[in-house]
Motif scaffolding. Structure first.
Motif, PDB file in Angstrom:
ATOM      1  N   PHE A  39       0.850  -1.189   0.000  1.00 51.55           N
ATOM      2  CA  PHE A  39       0.000   0.000   0.000  1.00 51.55           C
ATOM      3  C   PHE A  39       0.886   1.240   0.000  1.00 51.55           C
ATOM      4  O   PHE A  39       1.928   1.249   0.651  1.00 51.55           O
ATOM      5  CB  PHE A  39      -0.895   0.027   1.244  1.00 51.55           C
ATOM      6  CG  PHE A  39      -1.807  -1.164   1.352  1.00 51.55           C
ATOM      7  CD1 PHE A  39      -2.851  -1.337   0.447  1.00 51.55           C
ATOM      8  CD2 PHE A  39      -1.616  -2.113   2.340  1.00 51.55           C
ATOM      9  CE1 PHE A  39      -3.700  -2.432   0.536  1.00 51.55           C
ATOM     10  CE2 PHE A  39      -2.460  -3.212   2.433  1.00 51.55           C
ATOM     11  CZ  PHE A  39      -3.496  -3.388   1.541  1.00 51.55           C
ATOM     12  N   ALA A  40       0.449   2.286  -0.702  1.00 51.16           N
ATOM     13  CA  ALA A  40       1.217   3.527  -0.707  1.00 51.16           C
ATOM     14  C   ALA A  40       1.172   4.158   0.678  1.00 51.16           C
ATOM     15  O   ALA A  40       0.158   4.087   1.364  1.00 51.16           O
ATOM     16  CB  ALA A  40       0.634   4.486  -1.749  1.00 51.16           C
ATOM     17  N   CYS A  41       2.295   4.765   1.079  1.00 55.50           N
ATOM     18  CA  CYS A  41       2.369   5.496   2.342  1.00 55.50           C
ATOM     19  C   CYS A  41       2.109   4.592   3.549  1.00 55.50           C
ATOM     20  O   CYS A  41       1.449   4.985   4.513  1.00 55.50           O
ATOM     21  CB  CYS A  41       1.385   6.676   2.346  1.00 55.50           C
ATOM     22  SG  CYS A  41       1.688   7.854   1.032  1.00 55.50           S
ATOM     23  N   ASP A  42       2.608   3.388   3.466  1.00 53.78           N
ATOM     24  CA  ASP A  42       2.405   2.446   4.570  1.00 53.78           C
ATOM     25  C   ASP A  42       3.563   2.587   5.564  1.00 53.78           C
ATOM     26  O   ASP A  42       4.592   1.909   5.449  1.00 53.78           O
ATOM     27  CB  ASP A  42       2.351   1.026   3.991  1.00 53.78           C
ATOM     28  CG  ASP A  42       1.937   0.008   5.034  1.00 53.78           C
ATOM     29  OD1 ASP A  42       1.863   0.372   6.232  1.00 53.78           O
ATOM     30  OD2 ASP A  42       1.679  -1.147   4.655  1.00 53.78           O
ATOM     31  N   ALA A  43       3.400   3.469   6.530  1.00 60.22           N
ATOM     32  CA  ALA A  43       4.483   3.795   7.458  1.00 60.22           C
ATOM     33  C   ALA A  43       4.830   2.623   8.369  1.00 60.22           C
ATOM     34  O   ALA A  43       5.925   2.570   8.928  1.00 60.22           O
ATOM     35  CB  ALA A  43       4.102   5.015   8.294  1.00 60.22           C
ATOM     36  N   VAL A  44       3.909   1.687   8.507  1.00 66.10           N
ATOM     37  CA  VAL A  44       4.195   0.541   9.368  1.00 66.10           C
ATOM     38  C   VAL A  44       5.249  -0.346   8.712  1.00 66.10           C
ATOM     39  O   VAL A  44       6.211  -0.791   9.343  1.00 66.10           O
ATOM     40  CB  VAL A  44       2.892  -0.253   9.638  1.00 66.10           C
ATOM     41  CG1 VAL A  44       3.180  -1.479  10.502  1.00 66.10           C
ATOM     42  CG2 VAL A  44       1.857   0.647  10.300  1.00 66.10           C
ATOM     43  N   ARG A  45       5.074  -0.584   7.425  1.00 62.30           N
ATOM     44  CA  ARG A  45       6.038  -1.419   6.718  1.00 62.30           C
ATOM     45  C   ARG A  45       7.290  -0.659   6.323  1.00 62.30           C
ATOM     46  O   ARG A  45       8.362  -1.225   6.184  1.00 62.30           O
ATOM     47  CB  ARG A  45       5.384  -1.997   5.454  1.00 62.30           C
ATOM     48  CG  ARG A  45       4.694  -3.323   5.716  1.00 62.30           C
ATOM     49  CD  ARG A  45       4.064  -3.859   4.447  1.00 62.30           C
ATOM     50  NE  ARG A  45       5.059  -4.156   3.406  1.00 62.30           N
ATOM     51  CZ  ARG A  45       4.885  -5.069   2.480  1.00 62.30           C
ATOM     52  NH1 ARG A  45       3.790  -5.796   2.463  1.00 62.30           N
ATOM     53  NH2 ARG A  45       5.796  -5.287   1.559  1.00 62.30           N
ATOM     54  N   ASP A  46       7.106   0.615   6.052  1.00 61.12           N
ATOM     55  CA  ASP A  46       8.202   1.409   5.500  1.00 61.12           C
ATOM     56  C   ASP A  46       8.221   2.789   6.170  1.00 61.12           C
ATOM     57  O   ASP A  46       7.639   3.743   5.666  1.00 61.12           O
ATOM     58  CB  ASP A  46       7.987   1.528   3.973  1.00 61.12           C
ATOM     59  CG  ASP A  46       9.164   2.195   3.294  1.00 61.12           C
ATOM     60  OD1 ASP A  46      10.125   2.596   3.993  1.00 61.12           O
ATOM     61  OD2 ASP A  46       9.114   2.320   2.065  1.00 61.12           O
ATOM     62  N   PRO A  47       8.880   2.896   7.344  1.00 57.54           N
ATOM     63  CA  PRO A  47       8.844   4.152   8.124  1.00 57.54           C
ATOM     64  C   PRO A  47       9.334   5.350   7.324  1.00 57.54           C
ATOM     65  O   PRO A  47       8.937   6.480   7.596  1.00 57.54           O
ATOM     66  CB  PRO A  47       9.772   3.868   9.298  1.00 57.54           C
ATOM     67  CG  PRO A  47       9.899   2.377   9.366  1.00 57.54           C
ATOM     68  CD  PRO A  47       9.732   1.867   7.976  1.00 57.54           C
ATOM     69  N   GLY A  48      10.156   5.118   6.307  1.00 59.14           N
ATOM     70  CA  GLY A  48      10.706   6.216   5.506  1.00 59.14           C
ATOM     71  C   GLY A  48       9.628   7.093   4.885  1.00 59.14           C
ATOM     72  O   GLY A  48       9.829   8.289   4.658  1.00 59.14           O
ATOM     73  N   VAL A  49       8.458   6.518   4.597  1.00 59.77           N
ATOM     74  CA  VAL A  49       7.435   7.285   3.875  1.00 59.77           C
ATOM     75  C   VAL A  49       6.879   8.436   4.709  1.00 59.77           C
ATOM     76  O   VAL A  49       6.273   9.356   4.156  1.00 59.77           O
ATOM     77  CB  VAL A  49       6.259   6.389   3.392  1.00 59.77           C
ATOM     78  CG1 VAL A  49       6.752   5.297   2.452  1.00 59.77           C
ATOM     79  CG2 VAL A  49       5.503   5.785   4.572  1.00 59.77           C
ATOM     80  N   SER A  50       7.094   8.412   6.036  1.00 60.62           N
ATOM     81  CA  SER A  50       6.563   9.500   6.867  1.00 60.62           C
ATOM     82  C   SER A  50       7.178  10.837   6.493  1.00 60.62           C
ATOM     83  O   SER A  50       6.645  11.887   6.824  1.00 60.62           O
ATOM     84  CB  SER A  50       6.840   9.226   8.349  1.00 60.62           C
ATOM     85  OG  SER A  50       6.868   7.858   8.589  1.00 60.62           O
TER      86      SER A  50
END
Ligand SMILES: *[C@@H]1O[C@H](CO)[C@@H](O)[C@H](O)[C@H]1NC(C)=O
Ligand SMILES: *[C@@H]1O[C@H](CO)[C@@H](O)[C@H](O)[C@H]1NC(C)=O
Ligand SMILES: *[C@@H]1O[C@H](CO)[C@@H](O)[C@H](O)[C@H]1NC(C)=O
Length: 760
Positions: A39-50
């Motif tokens: 999913f786009a902007c999934d901060a749980v999987r990919d904290p960088g997107v924050s």
């Protein structure tokens, strides 16, 4: 990427894309190493997107889109212009397939939706032409709502998209059209009301947020598209010659309503040309009308493989290979042929839509509709709605005394005959999915009368040779005979228009032979999208009932039994005219003119204009009960105040501009008392038609409004029509401008004629 559904054109598209993709990948090796985000902007999987502003849900959509755009390369943007959008993996944006379908239930006709673990089926509602026959706008809305709920549940499970390229709101102009089944019929008002209700049902969120959408709908195919493949003329090459007048009062209204009243997410332009121009390359029709005049807040897609349309004419050869157009477009940008600004504008629209759908809000399970799952798909309630929709849409066209409803007690045996008597897939028509289950007509009837004997009579609907012996034998001893005949997708479908409109092959012969041999009442059930010439059955006193059931959806057989045995009172009305076979021999399918032409003998089209014999007409449909109408309020005179110096005050005018300032808010109220004078509860549709004075080549009759009421025996109801004189009573002139004719208008309400004088 290619699935078994793909045609040649798609392979070509793949080839082109693969070429371009590999070209980009070579120049940016980093991309290869990235793992596909779910999913786009999934901060749980990919904290960088924050760190990305485009992921910040507290910002407005425009700022978020601008931020995303500023981070993307031109190449990435181009790869997000196609329906198989590549996202931007390095920014945590996954691929997205824009192409899902939900015409009458979540469908796997598009590549964005699959029935695969964990979701193997979804509720399959009747084909649209059948649902439209219910004339029940709250039913249209409710179905849309259930479909979008199942769609969201499938999205959460990762097997569906959020953008559905439905509904089809083209006018069913000619009975031969293979896709007429997908539409709400031949009337612009009914089609508009269907479009508004269904699109709202799909898109509207329960939290009242008007800007965000539950799922995105798409009104297609813009415009004047209603020929697929007829005598060698196909939609890719067909040039529809349409007058301004027909365009304005027939072909455009459903699209206008869809954009201006339902705020649809998307409009899809069609394959055909209109007056020499491909619709997808016509800046006047697209930017001029859809964006500037109607103010579409969404995206325009082309049928079927590109998203935002760009107006560079060089690639507009509308052929089946057209699916490669996007790749060519991308190449065109590389060569500087299409402006980068065009790409930006188009991609922005696409991303803005995805933001409104929540695609950039991380894991959807954290949000509204996030808790929808398997338990929300194919629920008993949803399946019951599919059955209810079918019952409401069935149209009783003939019923002799003593025929229907059959008594479930007194009917000890039934002969069920015909090529559609025990079909499954046929019932769900095209653009269907995989239904939760099927109840065939035979199964539905056998559940009520155990002694149900079956004979198909023909090998299939083509019915090259009818095998009548067995069928006649069972009909001669059974208490009642039910013949289920008609068509399927081998007779009428996308890319297949009919040549004949009689029952296919030897079906007529089968019906006649069985009828002669039958002991009891003969009920002829027609399962089809388009109308059939069944004049012979209408005239034959031994055919005691005729029932049209469209393509009735997964619960078609159960709904049929409900009607046959009187558990439900039929209330459907035909949404299109049924013509005799002679019509197709005399009328060229390519003639788009709605209005008759006395010079050539051309009879015109649909109940609004057609002058000639019909087998059944728009609005026909019987009930097991009787309904009476009484006018309780209706003005006889209405005047539109015009300024003293108005031209028409000094000279005799036959009509005035409906856009006159003083023409706003002039209303006529028509109130009607409707009584169920029979012995059975039931639904009843009240139609309000008008016959305008004969200027501007006006329709002989046009639908101004309809209202469906449900009444128990002896119950009375009030139906109120609020007629906006300049909007509803007006007609369109040769230049496509709305005019209000002065003089006597005849209103038809139920069986009553009411005369209304319009003056200035
Ligand atoms: C559906 O299946 C196709 C072909 O197998 C695949 O490319 C696509 O990604 C799938 N889409 C979804 C939403 O699962
Ligand atoms: C009717 O169709 C169903 C579903 O395809 C099938 O299981 C059943 O055997 C058929 N019945 C007869 C009598 O052919
Ligand atoms: C219209 O459909 C809705 C939804 O199924 C139903 O509740 C209502 O009774 C229907 N109206 C009539 C008049 O049949």
């Amino acid at each position: 990427m290619a699935s078994s559904r793909d045609r040649g054109g798609s392979v070509f598209l793949c080839f082109q894309l693969c070429f371009i993709v590999s070209h980009f990948l070579l120049s940016n090796n980093r991309v290869l190493a990235q793992r596909q985000p779910r999913f786009a902007c999934d901060a749980v999987r990919d904290p960088g997107v924050s760190n990305y502003r485009f992921c910040d849900q507290t910002l407005d959509v425009e700022s978020r889109v601008n931020d995303l755009m500023s981070r993307m390369t031109l190449e990435e943007k181009i790869l997000n212009l196609i329906n198989d959008a590549r996202g931007a993996i390095r920014l945590g944006v996954p691929e997205y397939n824009w192409w899902s379908e939900a015409l009458h239930g979540v469908s796997n006709a598009g590549r964005g939706t699959n029935f695969t673990a964990p979701v193997f089926a979804a509720t399959s509602f009747p084909q649209v032409i059948c649902t439209a026959a219910s004339f029940n706008t709250s039913l249209f809305y409710t179905i849309g709502k259930v479909v979008s709920t199942e769609a969201r549940a499938m999205y959460n499970a990762g097997v569906a998209g959020l953008t559905f390229w439905s509904p089809n709101v083209n006018i069913f102009r000619d009975p031969r059209w293979g896709r007429g089944q997908e539409t709400p019929g031949e009337d612009p008002l009914l089609t508009s009301r269907y479009a508004i209700s269904y699109v709202r049902g799909l898109q509207e969120r329960d939290d009242g947020d008007k800007y965000r959408l539950k799922v995105g709908a798409c009104c297609k195919h813009y415009t004047a598209y209603d020929l697929d493949n007829w005598k060698g003329i196909d939609r890719y090459h067909f040039n529809a010659l349409v007058t301004e007048q027909d365009m304005s009062d027939t072909y455009q209204p459903p699209f206008r309503s869809c954009v201006t009243e339902a705020n649809v997410a998307s409009v899809m332009c069609s394959y055909n040309q209109v007056n020499g121009k491909p619709t997808c390359a016509d800046a006047d029709l697209l930017t001029g009308v859809i964006r500037n005049e109607w103010k579409l807040n969404g995206y325009i897609s082309s049928d079927c493989d590109s998203l935002e349309v760009m107006f560079d004419s060089q690639h507009y050869t509308r052929t089946p290979e057209e699916t490669a157009a996007d790749a060519l477009k991308a190449a065109a940008v590389q060569k500087g042929l299409a402006a980068e600004a065009d790409v930006n504008r188009a991609v922005k629209n696409n991303f803005a839509m995805l933001m409104r759908l929540g695609f950039f809000d991380g894991d959807p399970r954290q949000h509204i509709y996030g808790n929808l799952g398997l338990n929300d798909i194919c629920t008993l309630e949803n399946q019951e709605l599919a059955r209810e929709a079918a019952r409401q849409g069935f149209v009783l066209l003939k019923n002799s005394p003593g025929s229907l409803p059959l008594s479930p007690r007194a009917t000890e045996s039934i002969a069920v005959i015909g090529p559609n008597a025990n079909v499954t897939k046929t019932m769900i028509g095209n653009y269907a999915g995989i239904p939760c289950r099927y109840t065939t007509p035979l199964q539905g009837i056998a559940a009520v009368v155990p002694e149900t004997i079956y004979s198909p009579g023909c090998a299939n609907v083509e019915c090259v040779t009818a095998q009548v012996d067995d069928a006649k034998r069972i009909a001669s001893t059974a208490d009642a005979t039910v013949l289920v005949v008609g068509a399927d997708q081998s007779i009428e479908e996308e890319s297949r228009d009919r040549i004949d409109i009689s029952l296919p092959g030897q079906q007529t012969f089968l019906v006649q032979e069985v009828t002669k041999a039958s002991k009891g009442p003969v009920i002829l059930v027609i399962m089809s999208g388009g109308g059939m010439d069944v004049q012979f059955a209408k005239d034959d006193p031994k055919v005691t009932s005729i029932l049209w059931i469209g393509y009735p959806g997964q619960a078609g057989g159960a709904a049929l039994a409900d009607i046959l045995f009187g558990f439900y009172n039929p209330s459907g009305r035909l949404p299109m005219s049924w013509y005799p076979q002679s019509y197709v021999n005399n009328v060229d399918m390519t003639n788009m003119n709605m209005r008759p032409d006395p010079a050539t003998g051309y009879p015109g089209r649909t109940y609004r204009f057609y002058r000639g014999p019909t087998v059944y007409t728009f609005g026909d449909g019987l009930s097991y009960s009787l309904f009476s109408h009484n006018l309780i309020k209706a003005q006889k005179l209405v005047s539109v105040p015009l300024g003293r110096h108005h031209f028409c005050k000094r000279f005799r005018c036959k009509s005035i501009d409906a856009s006159e300032k003083t023409c706003k808010n002039v209303h006529v109220r028509v109130h009607l008392k409707v009584k169920n004078a029979g012995g059975m509860s039931g639904g009843h549709t009240v139609f309000l038609f008008s016959t305008p004075p004969g200027v501007h080549n006006a329709p002989q009759k046009q639908l101004l409004g309809f209202e469906k009421v449900f009444l128990t025996p002896k119950e009375e109801g009030i139906v109120r029509f609020h007629v906006d004189v300049c909007k509803h009573l007006s007609v369109v002139d040769k230049a496509g401008k709305r005019k209000l004719a002065l003089g006597m208008h005849v209103l038809h309400v139920g069986s009553i004629k009411h005369y209304l004088m319009v003056s200035i």
